[in-house]
Design an enzyme around this catalytic site. Structure first.
Site, PDB file in Angstrom:
ATOM      1  CG  ASP A  70      34.481  41.880  -4.436  1.00 39.69           C
ATOM      2  OD1 ASP A  70      33.361  41.552  -4.015  1.00 39.69           O
ATOM      3  OD2 ASP A  70      35.242  41.091  -5.038  1.00 39.69           O
ATOM      4  CG  ASP A 120      29.784  37.503  -7.405  1.00 38.70           C
ATOM      5  OD1 ASP A 120      29.763  36.464  -8.099  1.00 38.70           O
ATOM      6  OD2 ASP A 120      30.598  37.683  -6.480  1.00 38.70           O
ATOM      7  CD  GLU A 179      26.600  31.410  -9.280  1.00 40.21           C
ATOM      8  OE1 GLU A 179      27.375  32.022 -10.043  1.00 40.21           O
ATOM      9  OE2 GLU A 179      26.386  31.763  -8.111  1.00 40.21           O
ATOM     10  NE  ARG A 183      29.546  33.499  -9.226  1.00 39.87           N
ATOM     11  CZ  ARG A 183      29.835  33.341  -7.937  1.00 39.87           C
ATOM     12  NH1 ARG A 183      31.042  33.645  -7.485  1.00 39.87           N
ATOM     13  NH2 ARG A 183      28.915  32.904  -7.099  1.00 39.87           N
ATOM     14  CG  ASP A 221      35.314  33.761  -7.456  1.00 44.39           C
ATOM     15  OD1 ASP A 221      35.325  34.884  -7.996  1.00 44.39           O
ATOM     16  OD2 ASP A 221      34.480  33.429  -6.593  1.00 44.39           O
ATOM     17  CG  HIS A 263      38.555  41.054  -9.178  1.00 45.06           C
ATOM     18  ND1 HIS A 263      38.500  41.913  -8.103  1.00 45.06           N
ATOM     19  CD2 HIS A 263      37.689  40.052  -8.893  1.00 45.06           C
ATOM     20  CE1 HIS A 263      37.630  41.458  -7.218  1.00 45.06           C
ATOM     21  NE2 HIS A 263      37.136  40.318  -7.670  1.00 45.06           N
TER      22      HIS A 263
END
Length: 928
Positions: free
Chosen positions: A398, A512, A515, A594, A610, A668
């Site tokens: 990450d 990630d 959006e 994502r 998440d 994860h």
């Protein structure tokens, strides 16, 4: 609307209904031909009148209406058919406000302003809409002109619309409504060109002329699939709305949301606007998928796709009915007629594209956490997994691997050994994947951070309305955002990745925050006033603003404004990332994203975000992954054992069992929580986790073949039970079990403190995957033993599963002998197939570099037929054949005519071992 006109006192005739039947010129229905939705409408009349009388009686008993009695035309509309005329939230809808829009106002028991329940303000039957002024035949269908003579209540009504209808295939219809005079933004998605009109469509299409409406019907059953006459069409510059009745209450899709697989039609609103938020019921989440599938009575299915990327909401109501409400673009609908649910999804993918074939290693087990803290600690976890011989294909990192959370860097102190770790992974035939975010740090001294300096020089970031890079805040602090709608950005992205790959030769990429996520609302300067950031109508987005925790909708991008492109951001980044990986590695890419949008399965997989270490989150992952199967992103899974919060040993064991059957399987978790990889638990839990991963690895040939079928023709991988049993109504709401393909049933434990599980078994014979023992179900719920170390798996009769002796990596596994599991049907037949290639090269099927085998059983003879062969198949042998459901002990077994030793158990399982047959050679095996 149209359906209520019959209920007025005078009962008018449908004065101008155009009826279109394939191949004929439309004629007014009133001239000798009655529009079909008027035929047999007496039941609706009776129902509405009964509803009205009931309401009147109740009002008399309770003391009458609180205000003036509503007009009869309003009372005639039953509550379930009231389509909302005042959808604005945070507004107390008064009678005055409602009637200023020309709508009906009847109070419901819920408080004013509530959007959960029957709308107080709804359209009357005679609300002004568009009129179909003309309709002409074209080579592919029809073109029409729609005219609105009275303005609706949103600004910049478009008075003349163009209607395009194309009968694209016998099972696909395309209906598009747009501005007749001026171009509008349309989604830049490549769709297949259509060269000729469908010759024998399985649907019929009719139109209402005034008010305009569409009626689509399935020819075979007469079922009405769309009826848009129930509420007015509204088409303003920033408010587009169309409603329809649905043929049943069984509706799925419309992502991304957390909830059950089967949607509730009890006045629910589903918003589509990509948003960074932990998965929560009723929130708009990371992706936008304006596609739904409906199961009709009798088991037929159809799907509807609205090709529109603007902010939208879809309202479901118990009529059953649905309203599309979007604030830009055009109304561009594709309707897929199936009639089987599997075929609906295949037809959808014929428009948006089939998913990519993943590399084999992508289907292994992945391990990650935020908070390893160093490359050495990451390495220790990998070594511990090897020490316990627990399967693992890929290690991930990450954002803590980065230097100051900046893309294309790694921490020179804590992650100094990262290049050596990756080298070690490759030596052990394992892979490395790391995270990337689209926010590029903007505060470094000039000349010290090439990604920002060069992006700025080339003009590759989202800009403000003033033409300057829009600055938000993400993990590294102040950031600019890459504009992936610009092809030049793809080249810059590639160059950055090439530079980093020269130091850290990663194998896959995890994108990630796309959006795109922003820790600020809009930008460091907020957002400018105007109708892009503050439109006349804002759908029910989390935060009540288009720029809540993202960038300004007014931001400028190469292709359009962010207002139009927001929901495409993840797709465009995935496209750039997959392309870069192909150019860097020359092999099939693995990208996990994502944020997603239709067609993204061609470029990436998806994880469900998440989540939390809670039992309900584990359950919700199943409808999540099944929904993404509908959305053509088969490489999907949730964070196993949960991302945030602290897991328990029991929860993590059960979740590892379920997660071993996610198409994308990754454990994860977050920083500052205890570790949750398999090595940190008790010997009993660790063994249970290892065992279920070994089962997954044994099934890799079967899973890989399912992905081939997804890539080739759009089959789903993880599959709802109703896809295989569409006429069994008991399957329509099931989302605590699922299938791999058509034949492997997974029934996980989803509750704490239990040692049994109840699952539904559709009619037929099902075999225990481990023992081959059978259960003959009449279509019933069965309770099964489920101790903590056991996951219930069953094989459907008539299937042949290719399995393999498992190793600790996919590469090790693929060299081991195969075991074919045959599950005989009640008529003693079975079928299966196997796709085999080198596991990573590009376009192996397209280039012919693969093997494809078909397995059959009939009349006690198993046959393996090689339909296509490649060199890789010569390196693998078939070692064992296990045949479930052999009712009588055989006297002998013949392999290609030669007698072979065998074993036979009382539970009717025949096993023939030590076959030693090359995969590249066909063979037959007979038992007598």
């Amino acid at each position: 609307m149209k359906s209520y006109q019959k209920l007025t006192t005078a009962v008018p005739q449908p004065a101008a209904c155009w009826v279109e039947e394939e191949g004929s010129v439309p004629t007014p229905a009133g001239r000798g031909k009655l529009a079909p939705w008027w035929v047999g409408s007496g039941l609706l009349v009776a129902a509405v009148l009964l509803s009205t009388v009931t309401v009147w009686v109740l009002r008399q008993v309770s003391g009458g209406w609180p205000g003036p009695t509503p007009p009869p035309k309003c009372l005639l509309i039953p509550e379930s058919h009231r389509f909302d005329c005042y959808p604005e939230r945070h507004v107390v809808v008064t009678q005055e406000l409602c009637e200023s829009r020309g709508c009906c106002f009847i109070e419901s028991p819920l408080p004013a302003g509530s959007k959960q329940g029957v709308p107080w303000c709804f359209y009357p039957p005679d609300f002004p809409s568009y009129t179909l002024e003309s309709l002409n035949q074209t080579a592919l269908g029809m073109v029409g002109l729609l005219v609105r003579r009275e303005k609706a209540y949103y600004p910049r009504d478009i008075e003349m619309l163009r209607l395009d209808v194309e009968f694209e295939t016998d099972t696909r219809l395309h209906i598009k409504i747009t501005d007749a005079a001026n171009p509008r933004y349309e989604v830049p998605l490549e769709v297949p060109p259509v060269m000729k009109r469908a010759e024998n469509p399985i649907y019929s299409l009719d139109f209402s002329r005034n008010p305009f409406g569409v009626l689509l019907r399935r020819k075979a059953t007469g079922t009405v699939l769309l009826n848009t006459t129930v509420a007015p069409l509204i088409f303003a510059d920033q408010f587009l709305q169309i409603s329809t009745l649905l043929p049943s209450k069984f509706l799925y899709g419309l992502g991304e949301h957390r909830g059950t697989l089967l949607h509730s039609l009890d006045w629910s609103t589903l918003t589509l606007w990509a948003r960074d938020v932990s998965p929560t019921e009723s929130f708009n989440l990371y992706g936008a998928h304006p596609f739904y599938l409906v199961m009709e009575e009798g088991g037929d299915a159809h799907g509807v796709f609205l090709l529109n990327s603007n902010a939208m909401e879809v309202v479901l109501q118990p009529a059953p009915g649905l309203t599309w409400r979007t604030i830009g673009g055009v109304l561009d609908f594709y309707i897929f007629l199936g009639p089987d649910p599997n075929m609906v999804i295949q037809q959808y993918q014929q428009v948006i594209g089939f998913p990519a074939m993943p590399p084999l290693w992508a289907l292994g087990f992945h391990l990650c956490r935020w908070g390893y803290g160093s490359s050495n600690e990451t390495w220790q976890t990998v070594r511990a997994m090897r020490n316990y011989q627990i399967p693992q294909d890929a290690q991930w990192n990450d954002i803590d691997y980065m230097d100051g959370y900046r893309d294309f860097t790694f921490d020179p102190q804590k992650f100094a050994s990262l290049p050596s770790l990756v080298e070690d992974l490759h030596k052990h035939r394992q892979r490395y994947v790391m995270i990337l975010d689209p926010g590029i740090s903007s505060t470094n001294p000039r000349g010290s951070y090439w990604p920002f300096d060069e992006g700025l020089r080339r003009g590759l970031f989202l800009n403000t309305t003033q033409g300057q890079p829009l600055i938000g805040q993400v993990w590294p602090g102040f950031t600019a955002f890459a504009d992936f709608s610009n092809p030049d950005t793809h080249q810059w992205w590639l160059e950055n990745l090439q530079h980093f790959h020269a130091h850290v030769p990663f194998d896959g990429l995890w994108i990630d925050m796309n959006e795109p996520s922003n820790f600020m609302d809009g930008s460091e300067d907020g957002c400018p006033p105007g109708e892009l950031d503050s439109p006349p109508y804002t759908p029910a987005v989390l935060g009540d603003s288009l720029f809540a925790k993202t960038v300004c909708a007014s931001a400028k991008q190469k292709a359009s404004v962010h207002y139009n492109l927001h929901n495409l951001y993840g797709l465009m980044e995935a496209k750039a990332t997959a392309s870069a990986l192909i150019q860097i590695r020359g092999k099939r890419p693995l990208v996990i994203s994502r944020s997603t949008f239709p067609s993204q399965g061609q470029y990436s997989g998806h994880w469900l975000g998440d989540n939390r270490s809670q039992w309900k989150d584990m359950y919700y992952s199943i409808p999540g992954l099944l929904s993404f199967s509908l959305f053509s992103i088969p490489l999907v899974g949730a964070d196993i054992c949960g991302f945030s919060g602290s897991t328990s040993e029991e929860l993590c064991t059960r979740w590892m069992q379920l997660g071993a059957f996610y198409p994308f399987a990754r454990n994860h978790n977050t920083q500052n929580e205890k570790a949750q990889d398999p090595t940190v638990f008790s010997p009993a839990a660790r063994t249970a986790m290892k065992d279920v991963l070994l089962i997954r690895y044994s099934l890799l040939p079967f899973l890989y073949t399912l992905f081939h079928r997804a890539h080739l023709q759009g089959d789903t991988v993880a599959r709802p039970l109703f896809f295989e049993f569409p006429r069994d109504v008991a399957t329509l709401g099931l989302d605590r079990q699922f299938l791999w393909g058509r034949s492997l049933l997974v029934t996980p434990v989803l509750e704490p403190g239990v040692d049994s599980v109840t699952g539904y078994f559709p009619r037929g014979v099902w075999y225990d995957f481990y023992t081959g023992s059978s259960v003959n179900s009449s279509g019933e719920m069965l309770k099964m033993s489920a101790p903590l170390e056991h996951l219930n798996l069953h094989v459907r009769e008539g299937a042949i599963l290719p399995t393999q002796k498992p190793g600790t990596t996919s590469e090790e596994t693929r060299g081991n002998p195969l075991r074919l599991i045959v599950a005989l049907s009640q008529s003693a037949t079975a079928w299966g197939d196997l796709f085999w290639d080198d596991g990573e090269s590009l376009d192996t099927f397209e280039r012919g570099s693969y093997s494809y085998l078909v397995f059959n059983v009939t009349q006690n003879i198993f046959t393996s037929t090689v339909l296509h062969a490649s060199a890789e198949a010569t390196e693998v042998t078939i070692g064992t054949l296990s045949i479930f459901g052999v009712r009588k002990p055989p006297r002998k077994v013949l392999l290609n005519g030669q007698e072979k030793p065998f074993s036979y158990l009382d539970n009717e399982v025949l096993t023939v071992s030590d076959l030693g047959l090359s995969l590249s050679q066909g063979f037959s095996l007979q038992w007598l």
